[in-house]
Design an enzyme around this catalytic site. Sequence first.
Site, short mmCIF file in Angstrom:
data_model
loop_
_atom_site.label_atom_id
_atom_site.label_comp_id
_atom_site.label_asym_id
_atom_site.label_seq_id
_atom_site.Cartn_x
_atom_site.Cartn_y
_atom_site.Cartn_z
N ASP A 72 -3.89 2.14 -2.21
CA ASP A 72 -3.24 3.36 -2.67
C ASP A 72 -4.24 4.51 -2.46
O ASP A 72 -5.08 4.79 -3.33
CB ASP A 72 -2.86 3.23 -4.15
CG ASP A 72 -2.10 1.94 -4.42
OD1 ASP A 72 -1.21 1.59 -3.62
OD2 ASP A 72 -2.41 1.25 -5.41
N SER B 132 0.85 -1.18 0.00
CA SER B 132 0.00 0.00 0.00
C SER B 132 0.89 1.23 0.00
O SER B 132 2.07 1.16 0.35
CB SER B 132 -0.93 0.05 1.23
OG SER B 132 -1.92 -0.94 1.18
N SER C 292 -3.08 -3.83 -3.14
CA SER C 292 -2.44 -2.60 -2.66
C SER C 292 -3.50 -1.56 -2.33
O SER C 292 -4.45 -1.35 -3.09
CB SER C 292 -1.49 -2.04 -3.74
OG SER C 292 -0.70 -1.00 -3.23
#
Length: 429
Positions: free
Chosen positions: A335, A295, A333
């Site tokens: 983001d 992340s 992830s």
Amino acid sequence: MHTHQRPLLCGVVLSLLLLPSLASAQSERPRARARTLGITFGGQSGPHDAITDVPGVEVGHTTLISGEGRVERGKGPVRTGVTAVLPRGKDGVAQPVFAATYALNGNGEMTGTHWIQEGGQLFGPVMITNTNDIGAVREAVISWAADRDLAWDLGLPVVAETWDGMLHDIYGFHVKPPHARQALDSAKAGPVVEGSVGGGTGMVCHGFKGGIGTASRKLPESEGGYTLGVLVQCNYGSRRLFSVEGVPVGEELKDQMPCYVGTKKPDSPMMEWVPACSTAKNAAPPANPFEGAGSIIIVVATDAPLLPHQLQRVVRRVPLAIAKMGGLGENYSGDIFLAFSTQPIPSPTSAKVASVSSLQSEYLNPLFEATVQATQEAILNAMLASDTMTGADSIRVFGLPHDGLVKAMKKHGRLTAAPKPAPARKARP
């Protein structure tokens, strides 16, 4: 992702024994940054090349590092912490700022974003920690606010996370409310400590040691003279796609992949792909089913007079920088990004109409460019400042080799200035 713990400190350290078996430490050691190596990404930085170049912004860290060897849940090894970003500093913490958020990929968490999207304002600090300790940090912000008679004002805290379970006993819930309060209390203007500190302590970025990074841009007076700063908690991306200024650094630096020290494989099923350090040097990089997982949390601050819809446009440019560095917004992830403007907002009065300034939209392009430039530099600064670390189950993640990076940049003709001598790097536990 764990025994009596002892604090392992490096450099000149502020150590706070907040809990019997945990130590909080913040390293003030010198470190090379992108500009030290001649990598600028374009644009002019502010005096500290940090988010704190935006007047009023303060940053604080609490860093937890203790224990070594096999994971023993609740005991360690501990490689984690908390970072606090205060848009108007501690003295102005109750004064809101216009803000906006955006998620490139939502496999992560940032609390408090619904009210920002609805009302266009951020109340209080932005806190960043590890995935499993969001609750403790959120509790801390509310209690910290209540002690200042601000419980209502700061009642929906913004707390973001990235996953540090490769190096940290993440299911041990080691971050406690006093640690988050210390990050708030220690927040200050000026230079920002980067690397394996605060919430970034146990993070991994593009297969190298990651963490906290920051950078800023100062626009020329002809473009408004505004300052824009970025702070990242970098824990995303694959090695093979890692790129700096168009240079395929990940392809040039294929060795020094994460590995484990000793003879016993890590216990976590997620770490089955990690090879032994004794065999990794001469072997091809192992297939990682979680390649690109992790992340990245990014905070963008500016003193430009922007309204929430304009900040939404700014924060949507952050993924352009991530793409330039080799990130794809991979499935596993998180983001998630937030942007705010420190322009004054009138306090509530009996008047029904309040006036604020707004930059004409045709003058936003320099801020878009500054966002992309500063975000790239902040990501690289996070990696450059992060030394090799060995953590949970003796997994070792290597720091980005400065000499290897410089060699790759020279090979492709992308250094903009001769590198300055870099300070000596020491391995972190």
